[in-house]
Scaffold this motif. Sequence first.
Motif, PDB file in Angstrom:
ATOM      1  N   CYS A 194     -11.695   7.342  21.005  1.00  0.00           N
ATOM      2  CA  CYS A 194     -11.812   6.072  20.275  1.00  0.00           C
ATOM      3  C   CYS A 194     -13.264   5.635  20.169  1.00  0.00           C
ATOM      4  O   CYS A 194     -13.710   5.142  19.121  1.00  0.00           O
ATOM      5  N   LYS A 227     -15.851   5.625  16.276  1.00  0.00           N
ATOM      6  CA  LYS A 227     -16.516   4.460  15.695  1.00  0.00           C
ATOM      7  C   LYS A 227     -17.845   4.832  15.048  1.00  0.00           C
ATOM      8  O   LYS A 227     -18.389   4.051  14.264  1.00  0.00           O
ATOM      9  N   ARG A 232      -5.014   2.382  18.204  1.00  0.00           N
ATOM     10  CA  ARG A 232      -6.403   2.347  18.694  1.00  0.00           C
ATOM     11  C   ARG A 232      -7.283   3.346  17.963  1.00  0.00           C
ATOM     12  O   ARG A 232      -8.428   3.051  17.612  1.00  0.00           O
ATOM     13  N   THR A 239      -8.008   1.980  14.589  1.00  0.00           N
ATOM     14  CA  THR A 239      -8.990   0.892  14.666  1.00  0.00           C
ATOM     15  C   THR A 239     -10.398   1.442  14.747  1.00  0.00           C
ATOM     16  O   THR A 239     -11.308   0.960  14.057  1.00  0.00           O
ATOM     17  N   SER A 240     -10.598   2.460  15.577  1.00  0.00           N
ATOM     18  CA  SER A 240     -11.927   3.053  15.717  1.00  0.00           C
ATOM     19  C   SER A 240     -12.392   3.678  14.406  1.00  0.00           C
ATOM     20  O   SER A 240     -13.549   3.521  14.009  1.00  0.00           O
ATOM     21  N   CYS A 251     -13.474   1.062  11.993  1.00  0.00           N
ATOM     22  CA  CYS A 251     -14.759   0.447  12.348  1.00  0.00           C
ATOM     23  C   CYS A 251     -15.955   1.255  11.857  1.00  0.00           C
ATOM     24  O   CYS A 251     -17.067   0.722  11.749  1.00  0.00           O
ATOM     25  N   GLU A 308      -6.313  -6.361  15.868  1.00  0.00           N
ATOM     26  CA  GLU A 308      -7.632  -5.734  15.988  1.00  0.00           C
ATOM     27  C   GLU A 308      -7.825  -4.674  14.906  1.00  0.00           C
ATOM     28  O   GLU A 308      -8.908  -4.563  14.322  1.00  0.00           O
ATOM     29  N   MET A 309      -6.772  -3.892  14.630  1.00  0.00           N
ATOM     30  CA  MET A 309      -6.877  -2.876  13.589  1.00  0.00           C
ATOM     31  C   MET A 309      -7.028  -3.516  12.216  1.00  0.00           C
ATOM     32  O   MET A 309      -7.870  -3.087  11.409  1.00  0.00           O
ATOM     33  N   ALA A 365     -10.523  -4.766  11.856  1.00  0.00           N
ATOM     34  CA  ALA A 365     -11.474  -3.681  11.612  1.00  0.00           C
ATOM     35  C   ALA A 365     -11.402  -3.197  10.165  1.00  0.00           C
ATOM     36  O   ALA A 365     -12.431  -2.927   9.530  1.00  0.00           O
ATOM     37  N   SER A 404      -8.737 -12.103  18.613  1.00  0.00           N
ATOM     38  CA  SER A 404      -8.590 -11.102  17.549  1.00  0.00           C
ATOM     39  C   SER A 404      -8.170 -11.755  16.233  1.00  0.00           C
ATOM     40  O   SER A 404      -8.662 -11.371  15.159  1.00  0.00           O
ATOM     41  N   CYS A 409     -10.437 -11.721  12.875  1.00  0.00           N
ATOM     42  CA  CYS A 409      -9.874 -11.167  11.643  1.00  0.00           C
ATOM     43  C   CYS A 409      -9.996 -12.162  10.494  1.00  0.00           C
ATOM     44  O   CYS A 409     -10.395 -11.806   9.380  1.00  0.00           O
TER      45      CYS A 409
END
Length: 755
Positions: free
Chosen positions: A412, A416, A453, A456-457, A460, A609-610, A613, A652, A656
Amino acid sequence: MYFDLYHFSFGNRSLWQLINGTGVLRPKELVSRELTRNGKKILDGLSFYKKPVMVAGEQLKGKKLSKLHKDLVQKISQFLGVEELQSWELFSSFLSNDYRGSQKNLQHILNNERHTQALVYKIRDYYFTERLYLLQCVKVVINFWQDDDHPYKDELEQFMRRLTTDGNIMEKILDQFKGCIKEQLPTWETNGTMMTERQAHVWAHQNLLEQCELLEILVIFLKDLEINTDQAINLVEMFKRHGFGRHQKYKHILEDPAEPFIKRIGHLEMLILLEALDLEMVHGCTHLGSFDGHCILKDPSSFKRLDEVIQTLGSDPSHGPLLLSWVAIRMVYPTVTDNSLTRKMGNSALALRVFDVLYEILNTEPFSSKTSFVSSVAHYIVYNMLVNLLSAFDEGSLGGEREIKVLYANICKLLKQEFVAEDFWNKGLEEGLGCVFHSSRLKFPLDFGSLVRLSTSLACSGMDSARKIVEFWRKLPCYTEFLDRNSVSDINQTKDPLIWQLARNKIPYPGGSFKIDAGTLGQCLPMAGKRDDSESPIIQWDVEYNGWELLLCEIEMLLQQISLGAGTYNNNGYCVSLGTGTYNNLQQISLGAGMVSPMQVSRVTLIVEMVGAVLGAYPKAMEELDQVIECLYQLIHRFASFNPPPLDLMTSCIQCLTSVAKKHPTKVWHNMKQTGMVPYLTENVDNLAEVLRYLHICLPSNHCYQLHSNHSSCNQLHSNHSCYKQLHSNHSCCNQLHSNHSCYKQLHSNHSCCN
């Protein structure tokens, strides 16, 4: 005499500022001239400064110096261990660049022994700084001589070519490093009475810094350089003798503040060895089926020599990454026949917690910096290591549950990086890190966190990667769950005992729009997943569905839990019974009149969080994710009254919405006012001073209550910061919000006090 001493030496700090290309740009002719004039000093590096070899005062005979100045230079020479001529030049440079007094003040200082000693300490600090800036100059040249965006790229390239013609840069750097690690701790016997124990500590700290700088230069320099077998073996043996930073000659005086530098030295030495193996080329050779293009592995005898040296490692955690990388090489190298030795080396690496070492590297300075070139190189080295590893081994064979969890955390972190994400998409899901991503996709949503996760990375890393993530989640190929989440009447067994068929429509989320149609086939996987200390079969339904719909149902489920509850949230890591089954390994408890599951809160936090991102990198996705965004306001509104609220989720959500506010500020501000999260005015005022004088007309928000009751929480401060950032985003975009500006200032003042 004072002005005669002004040598107007172009100090190393000034040289670094000139060639760095930041700030005020100078004429290219001046840059080229100064690089040429200082070429030998840059090439020699720390070796430029010479040790005293002559009788005291001998080198100063040709200089017209007063007795006071001569005595001072001799003190500097003895204290610093630098020859007298260079000590005089150092003193002159100090007067030119760092001294802020007058000639009269200098004379007064030199006439007082105590003041003279303080001056020598200042010159020592200046000298240490100059040594580090000299290494920074070397780093600038090596960093940017191929960078087309650097303003002095042509000048640096010409200078670099002259350096490589005049001498072997790598040997020069290694000689300086060897000199550093062989340096003996100075004492009053060798460096005079001014060298007290405290000053020896200062010297030791400087020595560690110089080791770090030299190793960073090597890491950067080796990215474009191939080394032979002898050089690689010499590096392994030298770093092993050095204990990967642990065997310092003055380790008996080192204290806790030195530990981060010692760890950094060990990490840098390990990265250099990984870089020397040229892991990217190893991956290419593996695909070609031949190692003829590799500078070391093309010769079986060279492989054997290096193999024998690496087999002697395994006693320190720093050895783990090199051992595991070599294990991956042994798995694909054609002449290797002893698989038991390969397994032994792999087990040793896992026992040394190799993935923890990698995680520590990626999350400590300078490797965690977003602007450091060393950080980019370190991420690239670790990325190539994991690509080779995952191409040679299945992820399930790389340790237990804990090791796999840390491995995913490393992946992860790597994804990024924009260049890693780009290579990830180019390679596809059939090799390297793509295998892990594909595996996570097949286990979703049973293993909910891993895929979210990783996504999400990737989101980003940049706009293109975020766009691909949006497209990826539109079509997920299967739905994986425990078989016992289905009742006997819901499924029918087929002729194949491993294949089951849905007898009726499956609705995993009560009241949600997501469903799996009757007739869908599912394969019962042979592996078992542990639940409540017992094994339960896993079934994988062969159905293509929109993952965004499933994520929306997850959020709606949490909102439904809140509506059934009585405003209570358990923050102790327990979970409750929900829907048609129970979540594994979590104690079931009822909260108030309803149930709010910490597991569901955790899931929704990952989802938000995703989404944050994705929207931060690819704002065009706002329309497609509009339903998810609307749910965020409801989450904030309903959780704002909880005490304590789930701070990570609230943070979060606000982060967002901050991305959304950049495009739709008025809409976001209006909706945020409805949540009760931010303060607001109950009437219109013309004079802003009234807002400050009569704060009772500004109704306190739920956020203010949280700030008052949770001001000592670090997570709360993070939530506060996100809230203020969003307020600022709205305020910057909307002129109509000027009437609330004073309220924001007060909130910001509270936040500053908490910090």
